[in-house]
Write a protein that holds these residues in place. Structure first.
Motif, mmCIF file in Angstrom:
data_model
loop_
_atom_site.group_PDB
_atom_site.id
_atom_site.type_symbol
_atom_site.label_atom_id
_atom_site.label_comp_id
_atom_site.label_asym_id
_atom_site.label_seq_id
_atom_site.Cartn_x
_atom_site.Cartn_y
_atom_site.Cartn_z
ATOM 1 N N VAL A 19 0.846 -1.196 0.000
ATOM 2 C CA VAL A 19 0.000 0.000 0.000
ATOM 3 C C VAL A 19 0.880 1.244 0.000
ATOM 4 O O VAL A 19 0.650 2.186 -0.773
ATOM 5 C CB VAL A 19 -0.952 0.004 1.222
ATOM 6 N N GLY A 20 1.888 1.250 0.863
ATOM 7 C CA GLY A 20 2.812 2.378 0.927
ATOM 8 C C GLY A 20 3.508 2.620 -0.396
ATOM 9 O O GLY A 20 3.665 3.764 -0.840
ATOM 10 N N GLU A 21 3.932 1.543 -1.037
ATOM 11 C CA GLU A 21 4.600 1.660 -2.345
ATOM 12 C C GLU A 21 3.650 2.245 -3.385
ATOM 13 O O GLU A 21 4.042 3.086 -4.207
ATOM 14 C CB GLU A 21 5.112 0.290 -2.792
ATOM 15 N N ASN A 22 2.385 1.820 -3.368
ATOM 16 C CA ASN A 22 1.395 2.381 -4.300
ATOM 17 C C ASN A 22 1.214 3.877 -4.080
ATOM 18 O O ASN A 22 1.088 4.646 -5.037
ATOM 19 C CB ASN A 22 0.053 1.663 -4.151
ATOM 20 N N ILE A 23 1.189 4.288 -2.828
ATOM 21 C CA ILE A 23 1.054 5.712 -2.506
ATOM 22 C C ILE A 23 2.282 6.478 -3.005
ATOM 23 O O ILE A 23 2.165 7.544 -3.617
ATOM 24 C CB ILE A 23 0.826 5.905 -0.996
ATOM 25 N N LYS A 24 3.456 5.919 -2.767
ATOM 26 C CA LYS A 24 4.683 6.575 -3.212
ATOM 27 C C LYS A 24 4.704 6.703 -4.734
ATOM 28 O O LYS A 24 5.054 7.769 -5.279
ATOM 29 C CB LYS A 24 5.904 5.786 -2.731
ATOM 30 N N LEU A 25 4.334 5.648 -5.440
ATOM 31 C CA LEU A 25 4.309 5.697 -6.899
ATOM 32 C C LEU A 25 3.310 6.738 -7.405
ATOM 33 O O LEU A 25 3.589 7.439 -8.384
ATOM 34 C CB LEU A 25 3.994 4.313 -7.472
ATOM 35 N N ALA A 26 2.168 6.839 -6.736
ATOM 36 C CA ALA A 26 1.174 7.854 -7.124
ATOM 37 C C ALA A 26 1.753 9.253 -6.947
ATOM 38 O O ALA A 26 1.549 10.135 -7.794
ATOM 39 C CB ALA A 26 -0.097 7.685 -6.294
ATOM 40 N N ARG A 27 2.492 9.470 -5.868
ATOM 41 C CA ARG A 27 3.129 10.770 -5.635
ATOM 42 C C ARG A 27 4.155 11.067 -6.716
ATOM 43 O O ARG A 27 4.182 12.167 -7.283
ATOM 44 C CB ARG A 27 3.795 10.796 -4.253
#
Length: 105
Positions: A19-27
């Protein structure tokens, strides 16, 4: 006295970093720096880093705030949307056979 955090199952321990990685990629796709996103979300860069690493000690509200700042807040509505197990359990409960009534002799 330190803060208490919930003990997570290994499954959850594996999911949160994703989930954290998905958020980082979105940023990163939006070309937003961590400093700017942290400021917009009302948190420190340290907290944002914890979110992007999937830290279970960060509040759900902080995760939601970051999603809002990334214009992804509607993704929260996808949580538990397709509750397959719950629906099966509900269906089982709806088909409970009627109790037999004893005949009077």
């Amino acid at each position: 006295m330190g803060r208490k955090t919930a003990v997570l199952s290994p499954t959850l321990e594996a999911l949160l970093p994703r989930v954290g990685e998905n958020i980082k990629l979105a940023r990163l796709r939006r070309k937003i720096t961590s400093s700017i996103l942290a400021e917009r979300a009302g948190m420190t860069r340290t907290t944002l880093r914890k979110i992007e690493n999937g830290d279970s000690g960060v509040t759900f509200g902080a995760y939601a705030s970051v999603l809002f700042c990334l214009n992804l807040e509607h993704d929260l509505l996808l949580l538990a949307k397709d509750d397959t197990l719950g629906r099966k359990l509900q269906d089982i409960g709806l088909t409970v056979p009627k109790k037999r009534v004893a005949k009077k002799q």
